[in-house]
Design a protein around this motif. Structure first.
Motif, mmCIF file in Angstrom:
data_model
loop_
_atom_site.group_PDB
_atom_site.id
_atom_site.type_symbol
_atom_site.label_atom_id
_atom_site.label_comp_id
_atom_site.label_asym_id
_atom_site.label_seq_id
_atom_site.Cartn_x
_atom_site.Cartn_y
_atom_site.Cartn_z
ATOM 1 N N TYR A 61 0.731 -1.177 -0.036
ATOM 2 C CA TYR A 61 0.072 -0.084 -0.132
ATOM 3 C C TYR A 61 0.667 1.428 0.056
ATOM 4 O O TYR A 61 0.782 2.100 -0.913
ATOM 5 N N GLU A 65 0.209 2.911 -3.436
ATOM 6 C CA GLU A 65 -0.685 3.906 -3.512
ATOM 7 C C GLU A 65 -0.247 5.345 -2.673
ATOM 8 O O GLU A 65 -0.862 6.459 -3.194
ATOM 9 N N ARG A 240 -7.298 -4.681 4.945
ATOM 10 C CA ARG A 240 -7.079 -4.663 3.411
ATOM 11 C C ARG A 240 -7.089 -6.116 2.981
ATOM 12 O O ARG A 240 -6.011 -6.172 2.418
#
Length: 265
Positions: A61, A65, A240
């Motif tokens: 992540y 991201e 997640r």
């Protein structure tokens, strides 16, 4: 620090964790200690593996991201599949990683496997954040004027004193710029039945357990002043998730979360 300084007769948390992860870098004293803790806290086997899986998802992540290209992994433990530099550099080959640990066996492996170029190692302890931040290896590898991902995976429950842990985290976050992230996990008794919780407390009181779990509120305080990344504070298996056939919170008994340092901190 060299491999000949490794003490095979004293328990090493890093080697014991390697045992729980199914690794091969441990001695009988570590296996005995691991089995004693597992007898009180059976979830530790699954918690170790799920903590690693959470680590991998969180690092992906951050790299994919959040755009993080620098990682400070404290209490990294012995090398195992899915090390921070491996996960991060799969997404961003230019990612830089500084590992921190104070276990001689970990240091011996680090010198052989992980040091050089964009990955290096610091011999230090989370309880001394200033030593970490002043280390030549860190200052030569990371640019603290750019965001950093600070990883505290399966390490906070080795610190009994909440104020000491919060002070260390505060010093690390003070040293990094807005946009930096804190990734952390901690063992918890919140999900276990009362009888298991009682056994854990008894083991702590007797000195047989070297883990200090936190409840959700205690863990949340480590993220004071940070913006929690969705889904916030969850069992590590529920942060997640990338698979449906995952364990339940009672099987992992660990919280995990990711927080972002905002510009107003």
């Amino acid at each position: 620090m060299t491999s000949d300084q490794v003490d095979p007769h004293t328990v090493s948390p890093a080697r014991r964790w390697n045992y729980w992860l199914g690794g091969k870098d441990h001695y009988q004293v570590d296996r005995d200690s691991g089995d004693q803790i597992a007898a009180v806290y059976p979830a530790v086997w699954t918690a170790a593996r799920q903590g690693r899986a959470f680590h991998n998802r969180a690092v992906r992540y951050l790299a994919a991201e959040a755009g993080i290209r620098q990682f400070l992994d404290i209490g990294t433990g012995l090398p195992a599949p899915g090390n921070t530099h491996e996960v991060a550099q799969q997404v961003a080959p230019d990612a830089k990683v500084v590992y921190v640990d104070n276990d001689p066996m970990v240091l011996a492996h680090a010198r052989a496997l992980m040091v050089g170029g964009t990955t290096t190692y610091v011999d230090a302890d989370l309880r001394d954040p200033e030593k970490i931040l002043r280390a030549d290896e860190l200052t030569a590898t990371l640019d603290l004027s750019q965001p950093v991902g600070i990883l505290l995976i399966n390490v906070l429950h080795f610190i009994a004193d909440d104020e000491q842990a919060r002070s260390a985290i505060g010093a690390l976050l003070e040293a990094v710029v807005p946009g930096s992230h804190l990734v952390a996990t901690v063992g918890t008794r919140d999900f276990v039945p009362p009888e298991v919780s009682a056994r854990i407390l008894a083991a702590q009181d007797s000195g047989r357990a070297e883990l200090w779990p936190r409840d959700r509120a205690g863990f949340a305080r480590f993220f004071d002043g940070l913006d929690l990344v969705e889904p916030g504070i969850t069992a590590v298996c529920d942060w997640r998730p990338d698979r449906e056939d995952r364990p339940q919170p009672i099987e992992v008994s660990s919280y995990g979360a990711v927080g972002r340092k905002p510009s107003h901190r």
